[in-house]
Design a protein around this motif. Sequence first.
Motif: not given
Length: 246
Positions: A57-61, A63-65
């Motif tokens: 899963n993507p890192p938190p920074n 995730a919205k991309l």
Amino acid sequence: GDVLAMLGGRKNTKLQGQFNRAFQSYRQPGSAFKPFVYAAALQQGYTPDLILKDTRNPPPNMAKLGYWPKNYGNSYLGEITMEDGLAKSVNTVTVELAHLVGVKNIIDIAKGFGIKSNLSSNLSLALGSSEVSLLDLTAAYAGFLNLGRQIHPRGWVDLRLKSTGKTLLSSSDDPTNRVIDPNASKALIHMLVSAVERGTGRNASINDWHIAGKTGTSQNARDAWFVGFTADYVVGVWMGSDNNVP
């Protein structure tokens, strides 16, 4: 920059003598494009031992991309160095690094090394989604070997009239631009050596030879690449089909 050999097709193709795939064909380079991402990171001061996280899963920074790739074989290694990210051709950490250094900086470096085709300004660029020619990509790797200065490929030095010896045309030595600094280039060469010695390019290793390089495969294996070099020569190979079948 002298092109010593070029093969752009096979005799049994219908386009024999008309279409040279070595410089007229534009295909997705896949992971063979990744060194430009790592070159941008090295130029910005990141080191090969930088720790990155290979996760499902993507890192938190990020995730919205709305974009996070999968790895080949759907396997994930956790914390790895930037050097291993390139050597093992890890998709996730390459995209994270691209986000970190900026896609525009990656494009500027690729263009600086001689990639002339259009490059998409999104994170998928890091995984080689934009098409390039084999000649341009091979010349760009020659720039890595040239300690960060662009190489202009050339196929001839001059053309003379046999009767008079008069020169009709002459290829001038184009000035070479500094794209990345020598230390960044040396680090990138070291990382590309690792890719051959213990990474995805192991099949290109030859006993007692020092070889650097990178493999690349586009989606569904429509394109297969290897670009690499010794201290003296650079070679680029593409395999695929004109009709884009796997």
